[in-house]
Design a protein around this motif. Structure first.
Motif, short mmCIF file in Angstrom:
data_model
loop_
_atom_site.label_atom_id
_atom_site.label_comp_id
_atom_site.label_asym_id
_atom_site.label_seq_id
_atom_site.Cartn_x
_atom_site.Cartn_y
_atom_site.Cartn_z
N MET A 29 0.85 -1.18 0.00
CA MET A 29 0.00 0.00 0.00
C MET A 29 0.89 1.23 0.00
O MET A 29 1.72 1.39 0.91
CB MET A 29 -0.92 -0.01 1.22
N ASN A 30 0.73 2.09 -1.00
CA ASN A 30 1.58 3.26 -1.15
C ASN A 30 0.74 4.52 -1.30
O ASN A 30 -0.32 4.51 -1.95
CB ASN A 30 2.47 3.14 -2.40
N LEU A 31 1.24 5.60 -0.73
CA LEU A 31 0.65 6.91 -0.93
C LEU A 31 1.76 7.86 -1.34
O LEU A 31 2.74 8.05 -0.62
CB LEU A 31 -0.02 7.42 0.35
N SER A 32 1.63 8.43 -2.53
CA SER A 32 2.58 9.41 -3.05
C SER A 32 1.82 10.68 -3.36
O SER A 32 1.06 10.73 -4.33
CB SER A 32 3.27 8.88 -4.30
N GLY A 33 2.01 11.70 -2.53
CA GLY A 33 1.18 12.88 -2.67
C GLY A 33 -0.27 12.52 -2.40
O GLY A 33 -0.62 12.02 -1.33
N ARG A 34 -1.13 12.74 -3.39
CA ARG A 34 -2.54 12.36 -3.27
C ARG A 34 -2.85 11.00 -3.88
O ARG A 34 -3.98 10.54 -3.79
CB ARG A 34 -3.42 13.42 -3.96
N GLN A 35 -1.86 10.38 -4.52
CA GLN A 35 -2.10 9.14 -5.25
C GLN A 35 -1.94 7.93 -4.35
O GLN A 35 -0.84 7.60 -3.93
CB GLN A 35 -1.13 9.03 -6.43
N PHE A 36 -3.06 7.27 -4.05
CA PHE A 36 -3.04 6.05 -3.26
C PHE A 36 -3.06 4.86 -4.21
O PHE A 36 -3.88 4.79 -5.13
CB PHE A 36 -4.23 5.98 -2.32
N THR A 37 -2.15 3.90 -3.99
CA THR A 37 -2.05 2.72 -4.85
C THR A 37 -2.02 1.47 -3.99
O THR A 37 -1.26 1.39 -3.03
CB THR A 37 -0.79 2.77 -5.73
N LEU A 38 -2.83 0.50 -4.37
CA LEU A 38 -2.80 -0.81 -3.75
C LEU A 38 -2.24 -1.80 -4.78
O LEU A 38 -2.86 -2.05 -5.81
CB LEU A 38 -4.21 -1.24 -3.33
N HIS A 39 -1.04 -2.30 -4.50
CA HIS A 39 -0.40 -3.28 -5.36
C HIS A 39 -0.66 -4.67 -4.79
O HIS A 39 -0.35 -4.92 -3.63
CB HIS A 39 1.12 -3.06 -5.43
N THR A 40 -1.20 -5.56 -5.60
CA THR A 40 -1.37 -6.95 -5.21
C THR A 40 -0.44 -7.82 -6.05
O THR A 40 -0.45 -7.71 -7.28
CB THR A 40 -2.83 -7.41 -5.41
N LEU A 41 0.36 -8.63 -5.40
CA LEU A 41 1.32 -9.45 -6.12
C LEU A 41 0.61 -10.37 -7.11
O LEU A 41 -0.35 -11.07 -6.75
CB LEU A 41 2.15 -10.29 -5.15
N GLY A 42 1.06 -10.31 -8.36
CA GLY A 42 0.46 -11.13 -9.40
C GLY A 42 -0.83 -10.58 -9.95
O GLY A 42 -1.46 -11.21 -10.81
N GLU A 67 -3.41 -6.75 -10.77
CA GLU A 67 -3.37 -5.37 -11.22
C GLU A 67 -3.30 -4.42 -10.02
O GLU A 67 -3.85 -4.70 -8.95
CB GLU A 67 -4.60 -5.05 -12.05
N SER A 68 -2.63 -3.30 -10.22
CA SER A 68 -2.59 -2.26 -9.20
C SER A 68 -3.85 -1.42 -9.29
O SER A 68 -4.32 -1.11 -10.39
CB SER A 68 -1.35 -1.37 -9.37
N VAL A 69 -4.39 -1.06 -8.15
CA VAL A 69 -5.59 -0.22 -8.09
C VAL A 69 -5.18 1.15 -7.55
O VAL A 69 -4.59 1.24 -6.47
CB VAL A 69 -6.67 -0.86 -7.19
N LYS A 70 -5.50 2.19 -8.31
CA LYS A 70 -5.09 3.54 -7.93
C LYS A 70 -6.31 4.43 -7.77
O LYS A 70 -7.32 4.26 -8.45
CB LYS A 70 -4.17 4.14 -8.99
N ARG A 71 -6.19 5.38 -6.86
CA ARG A 71 -7.20 6.42 -6.75
C ARG A 71 -6.56 7.69 -6.22
O ARG A 71 -5.61 7.65 -5.43
CB ARG A 71 -8.38 6.00 -5.88
N THR A 72 -7.08 8.80 -6.67
CA THR A 72 -6.58 10.11 -6.24
C THR A 72 -7.43 10.60 -5.08
O THR A 72 -8.67 10.65 -5.18
CB THR A 72 -6.63 11.12 -7.40
#
Length: 273
Positions: A217-230, A232-237
């Motif tokens: 789970m990453n947050l860069s600025g306003r961009q939140f991303t959920l990476h699941t191994l194997g 697709e990554s799910v992103k939301r602002t």
């Protein structure tokens, strides 16, 4: 009087209830629990607050106050815990190359750890943000090493080592380091540069990360991303400062600092980051 590290409080903070011995299984279990429980975050430099490397300060912030921290805080805390358990630990320093040419000459601004165990060397690093190492790496070159998340590997040439992770089928370089042990003064200088230098990205945007089984789970600025191994990554602002605060609390488990300008600083984050 030197500070006495509270190992029991640390183990409770990371939720480790298994054996506590200076062996490889304990090392792996503690690192997995640490990276799942104590988030990477740069709220203090983002709010232009000082970042102390005093162990009592780090322990109070990361263990007792529900906060996270960045590499110098995270790996200093881990080193104190491992040393208290009985591991032989040395601090190293690295040049960050994430997103750069692996041959770039960047400042030495990242802390990692070398652990000697049963005559072999291992590397640990619980403070590299979105690509934090959730396991330990054998200090051996050119072999793919599994972790609870992506595979990692080390390459070596002319006394330098490169740490790489396998992301979407491509080996990406995290940083370059050597094996010269570093001391508190080295980290004080690097931490001062990282947290106060006007051009440091930690002072201008928000970087937060935490691990869960098979997820990052990453947050860069306003961009939140959920990476699941194997998968697709799910992103939301994230929109408002209040929404960012909710994600920091509910997703990353951060007890937010009481700062008069927190909402103002969050509101000022650009929408396209």
């Amino acid at each position: 009087m030197s500070h006495r590290f509270d190992l029991d409080a640390y183990l409770q903070r990371i939720g480790h209830t298994g054996p506590v011995r200076a062996d490889l299984s304990t090392l792996r279990a503690i690192i997995a629990a640490h990276t799942a429980s104590i988030p990477f975050e740069n709220l203090d430099p983002f709010l232009h607050l000082p970042v102390s490397l005093d162990l009592a300060w780090i322990e109070r912030k990361l263990v007792r106050s529900g906060r996270g921290g960045y590499c110098f805080e995270q790996n200093s805390l881990l080193r104190a815990a491992l040393t208290t358990i009985g591991f032989q630990v040395e601090g190293l320093i690295a040049r960050v190359l994430w997103g750069r040419d692996p041959a770039s000459l960047t400042p030495q601004t990242h802390m990692l750890l070398r652990i000697e165990l049963d005559g072999e060397s291992w590397l640990a690093d619980v403070g590299f943000g979105g690509q934090t190492l959730s396991g330990v790496l054998h200090l051996r070159a050119d072999i793919e090493q599994p972790t609870p998340h992506e595979p990692f590997r080390l390459t070596q040439a002319d006394g330098n080592w490169w740490s790489q992770s396998l992301v979407r089928g491509e080996w990406l370089t995290l940083y370059r380091f050597d094996l010269q042990p570093r001391f508190s003064a080295d980290y004080e200088v690097a931490n001062h540069y990282t947290s106060t230098y006007p051009a440091s990205h930690f002072r201008h945007t928000l970087r937060v990360a935490r691990l869960a089984p098979m997820q990052r789970m990453n947050l860069s600025g306003r961009q939140f991303t959920l990476h699941t191994l194997g998968g697709e990554s799910v992103k939301r602002t994230l929109g408002s400062a209040e929404e960012i605060c909710e994600v920091l609390r509910e997703v990353f488990g951060i007890r937010l600092p009481e700062h008069p300008h927190l909402l103002q600083r969050l509101d000022a984050l650009p929408m396209d980051t």
